[in-house]
Enzyme design. Structure first.
Site, mmCIF file in Angstrom:
data_model
loop_
_atom_site.group_PDB
_atom_site.id
_atom_site.type_symbol
_atom_site.label_atom_id
_atom_site.label_comp_id
_atom_site.label_asym_id
_atom_site.label_seq_id
_atom_site.Cartn_x
_atom_site.Cartn_y
_atom_site.Cartn_z
ATOM 1 N N HIS A 201 0.823 -1.219 0.000
ATOM 2 C CA HIS A 201 0.000 0.000 0.000
ATOM 3 C C HIS A 201 0.859 1.272 0.000
ATOM 4 C CE1 HIS A 201 0.561 -0.332 4.357
ATOM 5 N NE2 HIS A 201 -0.431 -1.186 4.519
ATOM 6 N N ASP A 258 -7.032 -4.087 1.080
ATOM 7 C CA ASP A 258 -6.619 -3.988 2.479
ATOM 8 C C ASP A 258 -7.838 -4.111 3.388
ATOM 9 O OD1 ASP A 258 -4.768 -3.753 4.556
ATOM 10 O OD2 ASP A 258 -4.861 -1.574 4.602
#
Length: 364
Positions: A201, A258
């Site tokens: 990320h 996520d």
């Protein structure tokens, strides 16, 4: 033979026509000007997902993992890695053993360990009680125990022993990812040179960019690593999402969720890695310091958000399916082409979910 009609997003362009499925395989794609306005894309491939639908991957419970994978499958994710968070080695090992049969069965594509070899300074929603320097013996045992089930591990490259750990992962065919890191630009490049090929990320859990010390974000964008982007419009502003994706290109950018267990569930109190989380208006935050704690995103929404941010549909499809499948070495999926596995998602003209097919079988 099953026939699905619409605007079919293929690696070489968008074909208005119909797609024929024979058994579990795409048999043909045939142009047809009267095919309609639905948009057909490959099944999504999510390399970073902690749970969904009230189920979590993070505790190592196989039934919970099956439930989480099933929830995301209903939203078009036909291939998913089960992402754990920083935890004691005993849980890492027991989860590997518990999830290995699900990998063999095809419910999961593998396991992603996001930690515990991460920076305490950039821990984000990771539990600081479990963070530690990389332990080669632990990593080797997990890889051996998984018998191919361990597919990715996130490491902060500035930690003692991190470069050795990254090399061990690379040599074992496991994706080494850089994330939750306070590394300098040079330390980041050293991690990529050692074998890291993914940025966990991008931007989130990383030292911010500075013009005199670019840090990990610019280090990763300027390297050969593929960057994960959480397209929920919370972790990243749409403009930053588009900037990063254009900088790396669709062949080096992937959309991830996520997602945590609260995805698809009501606002309220949840838990992540032994820490209390409160979800309010889609946003998950730790109660201890209000750090963003994962997301409540699904991949169909991620695709729609990426297009709304200005990315071409073909690029967004590559980022949500083709590039992550390639990263995992899954040559049988990730694109719509004759001979590949019939994993596909049917969307309406506004890119809202209408149906999911996995291995030729209709899911929804």
């Amino acid at each position: 033979m099953t026939r699905i009609s619409g605007r079919i997003v293929t690696p070489s362009g968008i074909v208005t026509g119909h797609l024929d499925v024979d058994g579990s395989t795409i048999a043909a794609i045939v142009p047809d000007s009267a095919a309609g306005d639905d948009v057909i894309v490959p099944g999504f491939v999510d390399l970073h997902c902690h749970g969904g639908g009230g189920h979590t991957f993070t505790t190592g419970d196989p039934e919970a993992a099956r439930g989480a994978a099933g929830f995301h499958l209903s939203h078009g994710t036909t291939t998913v890695l089960a992402s754990l968070v920083s935890s004691p080695f005993e849980l890492m090992r027991s989860a590997t053993l518990a999830f290995r049969p699900l990998v063999d069965e095809g419910v999961l594509a593998g396991i992603h360990f996001e930690g515990p070899y991460l920076s305490a300074v950039r821990c984000g929603a990771q539990n600081p009680a479990y963070l530690r320097d990389p332990a080669p013996g632990e990593i080797t045992e997990l890889i051996r125990t998984g018998e191919g089930a361990v597919r990715m591990m996130t490491v902060a490259p500035e930690l003692d022993g991190a470069l050795e750990a990254i090399s061990i992962l690379r040599d074992a065919g496991v994706l080494a990812a850089i994330g939750h890191t306070d590394a300098s630009y040079d330390q980041t490049h050293a991690g990529v040179t050692a074998g890291a090929s993914v940025a966990t990320h991008l931007f989130n859990g990383m030292r911010p960019v500075h013009h005199r010390e670019p840090g990990p974000v610019v280090g990763l964008l300027s390297s050969t690593a593929t960057v994960e982007l959480i397209a929920d419009n919370i972790h990243l502003h749409p403009g930053m999402l588009a900037f990063a994706a254009r900088s790396a290109g669709p062949e080096r950018s992937i959309l991830v969720t996520d997602a945590m267990d609260a995805t698809g569930m009501p606002d309220g109190e949840y838990e992540l890695g032994g820490q209390a989380v409160v979800v309010t208006d889609r946003v998950a935050r730790l109660t201890r310091d209000s750090s963003i704690a994962g997301s409540t995103l699904t991949m169909d929404v991620a695709l729609r958000n990426a297009v709304a941010a200005g990315l071409p549909l073909q690029d967004a499809v590559a980022m949500s399916s083709t590039t992550p499948a390639w990263l995992l070495g899954l040559a049988d999926r990730g694109a719509l082409s004759p001979g590949l596995r019939a994993d596909l998602v049917v969307l309406d003209a506004e890119l809202r979910l209408k149906g999911v097919v996995r291995g030729g079988g209709r899911v929804s």
